[in-house]
Enzyme design. Structure first.
Site, mmCIF file in Angstrom:
data_model
loop_
_atom_site.group_PDB
_atom_site.id
_atom_site.type_symbol
_atom_site.label_atom_id
_atom_site.label_comp_id
_atom_site.label_asym_id
_atom_site.label_seq_id
_atom_site.Cartn_x
_atom_site.Cartn_y
_atom_site.Cartn_z
ATOM 1 N N SER A 158 0.850 -1.179 0.000
ATOM 2 C CA SER A 158 0.000 0.000 0.000
ATOM 3 C C SER A 158 0.900 1.249 0.000
ATOM 4 C CB SER A 158 -0.949 -0.045 1.209
ATOM 5 O OG SER A 158 -1.993 0.884 1.076
ATOM 6 N N ARG A 227 -11.916 6.992 8.646
ATOM 7 C CA ARG A 227 -11.551 5.584 8.750
ATOM 8 C C ARG A 227 -12.614 4.682 8.135
ATOM 9 N NH1 ARG A 227 -7.271 2.240 8.855
ATOM 10 N NH2 ARG A 227 -7.471 0.529 10.335
ATOM 11 N N ASP A 326 -8.529 -6.500 -4.961
ATOM 12 C CA ASP A 326 -8.298 -5.124 -4.497
ATOM 13 C C ASP A 326 -9.095 -4.156 -5.359
ATOM 14 O OD1 ASP A 326 -7.170 -2.650 -3.634
ATOM 15 O OD2 ASP A 326 -5.258 -3.621 -3.219
ATOM 16 N N HIS A 356 -8.041 -5.144 -0.670
ATOM 17 C CA HIS A 356 -6.719 -4.550 -0.468
ATOM 18 C C HIS A 356 -5.976 -5.133 0.729
ATOM 19 C CE1 HIS A 356 -3.682 -1.445 -0.805
ATOM 20 N NE2 HIS A 356 -3.933 -0.999 0.412
ATOM 21 N N ASP A 357 -6.669 -5.321 1.841
ATOM 22 C CA ASP A 357 -6.014 -5.809 3.054
ATOM 23 C C ASP A 357 -5.392 -7.190 2.876
ATOM 24 O OD1 ASP A 357 -6.257 -3.591 4.616
ATOM 25 O OD2 ASP A 357 -7.863 -4.353 5.891
#
Lengths: 376, 376
Positions: A158, A227, A326, A356-357
């Protein structure tokens, strides 16, 4: 549905790691005109730097990440790439000296907006605008101090991937291998767009006070909204739907209020409230803005004739990986970056349903290729 | 980067259409317990209702849409499905009587939070929680008043698709055909998640004052953030990248400030600022929350034994369409809905690179199939 957390922010309350070393790297001229006379960088290490100082690997954290890549004797809690770094692990710390810094502008020990200036006042709104290149410049000063002329590899996921790529572009003689994971050569219009909404949400929080909120209540509601936006994009639609669907949280009923200001929540809302609250308890809002702006600035081609020209001047061996699900750092962007490195540069796809994670949870899938490519 | 618009909100300032007819439909008991003694619905029509009242088609707007589906003599400006509705167009108003309501809870003429109660005070925070089913119930009362026992078709896109689907589920004897476009049978965890962030952003705006802001400044900053989040998801990543990439806005430079509070913008930020400002000038924040909550409540299977059981009881002929690049109302959800209608129910794919908003711009691609399926 406001966050429960009541947080009065004192500078430097975010640092809780016991394995941090902090080094003064001197003054720093920032790319867009900012200047700090005294900057400190905090970092962790694993393994032993050899006498020739040729076995160093720099691992770069993501936006709200930190230097705690893996556990150690001083800090035994698991790190974010615990399965990757350690004795006998893919990056074997019996062989390699691994170092991870906390990025300048952050809140985990390196100089950032919550740090105190020479008059013992937190910088707040006066903290310089930070770019990825500023962060790399600061780390280069740290490497000088440590006597590391050249890293065997610089890698990250990232935003950490962007930082690694910039290392290879800014200091081609100091990086032998570069690992760019779940990150393209530049932040895209969409990444900028989502980032803007996040920054605006923090600035809208009445507690933000233009960035000079230290000593008073922290803008945790705005940071929490930022967040939420970010975290949804870090995961995938199918994952959220399988995990939460439309389920109600516990005995709560989101359809139980006669007016719009309801108390009952959907389960996914409770999940995101938790994620928001967790970040608000561990991260400074000004640092969130600073690093988000740095990420928006990410563009390896800026001032270098475009991405292809910039990448052509990189001498480090590339290792490019992406997560197939992602939807924030699309694999397409990794393929473009790989193509700029040369027609035979592969993209190593991490197969994960979570989005993504997956770069955090499933990099082990391509660890063998990474070891082979980067000579680890 | 705050919005320039200075807006003092007076109730009912959002309605500017000249072709609206407003009808009192009487009291309304809302699904989650709310109650209003006097509700009005505003609507537009095209064509002529025949003597047997069998040629009526109801078209449902999306979240921040309105009843202005197409131009007319009274309101000559183009509508949001201008190419679809009119004399000689796919829905031929020489043949069909088309009606479009403004949803209860909105701000385009139907009773909503900015409407005045019996004491001439805007409802604000006291306005009932609205579900999709409440909206349909209100429209059924309007249909009663107009003497329309049965619609030849009810159709809509995005939230309008959800409203159409609920019509078919709640009043199976009153709907012959149902068009559900770019909308599944229920709002998903991800849609709820993005919606929550939007509602929270509005509530965070200091001008929101718990929803009772009329007469004072409107919470346009919060509404603007909500719009940014929504609009990014209404488009597609490739479209944003092709249109804007990392370009700077005019002579502005987002990397031209020595501190984080920069003035210069990326072009995509300017674009989203415009979208935010445009919505803030035409939509009420309380209505945005009310309709967003209604959309979150969308679940045709709720209280009916699940989606498959609910859909099985629908007698209307279904027409299901989706946009292939939609990343908010994924085609997968339309396929699931179609499957619940029966194994041979097709999904008509709109081929558009722009994402969800393709339901507005490109429905003509599947208009022939819609005409055939719904007997238009």
């Amino acid at each position: 549905m406001s966050l429960d957390l009541e947080s009065v922010t004192d500078p430097a309350t975010y640092v809780g790691q016991s394995a941090l070393t902090t080094v003064a790297i001197g003054e720093l001229h920032f790319e867009t005109g900012g200047y700090l006379p005294n900057v400190e960088l905090a970092y962790e290490t694993w393994g032993t730097l050899n006498k020739t100082k040729t076995n160093a690997i720099l691992i770069q954290h993501a936006l709200t990440g930190d230097s705690h890549v893996a556990s150690s004797q001083l800090a035994p809690e698991a790190g974010w790439w615990e399965y990757l770094v350690g004795p006998g692990k893919p990056i074997d710390t019996n062989k390699w000296f691994v170092i991870a810094t906390n990025m300048v502008g952050g809140c985990y020990g390196s100089t950032g907006p919550s740090s105190l200036d020479e008059h013992n006042r937190p910088y707040g709104s006066r903290f310089p605008f930070v770019t990825i290149r500023d962060a790399v410049n600061a780390e280069a000063k740290l490497a000088d101090i440590l006597g590391i002329e050249r890293f065997h590899a610089v890698l990250g996921g990232s935003m950490g991937g962007g930082r690694a790529l910039e290392w290879a572009a800014m200091y081609p003689d100091r990086v032998s291998g570069v690992g760019v994971i779940a990150c393209g050569g530049q932040s895209t219009a969409e990444q900028i767009a989502f980032a803007q909404a996040q920054v605006e949400a923090i600035r809208l929080d009445p507690n933000f006070k233009g960035g000079d909120y230290y000593g008073g209540p922290a803008p945790i509601q705005g940071l929490g909204i930022a967040r939420r936006i970010a975290h949804i994009n870090y995961r995938s639609e199918p994952e959220l739907n399988v995990r939460f669907g439309r389920k109600f949280q516990g005995n709560e009923n989101p359809l139980g209020s006669p007016v719009a200001a309801r108390q009952g929540r959907y389960q996914v809302e409770s999940y995101l409230n938790y994620k928001a609250q967790d970040l608000a308890g561990r991260f400074d809002a000004n640092s969130y803005i600073a690093l988000t702006e740095a990420l928006m600035s990410h563009d390896v081609g800026r001032g270098r004739g475009g991405q292809a020209a910039a990448v052509a001047k990189i001498s480090a061996t590339p290792f490019i990986a992406a997560v197939n699900s992602d939807r924030l750092y699309f694999p397409e962007q990794s393929y473009q970056l790989a193509a700029d490195f040369g027609p035979h540069t592969p993209v190593h796809l991490i197969d994960s349903p979570i989005g993504h994670d997956g770069f955090l949870t499933d990099l082990h899938q391509v660890a063998d290729e990474m070891i082979k490519t980067l000579g680890l």
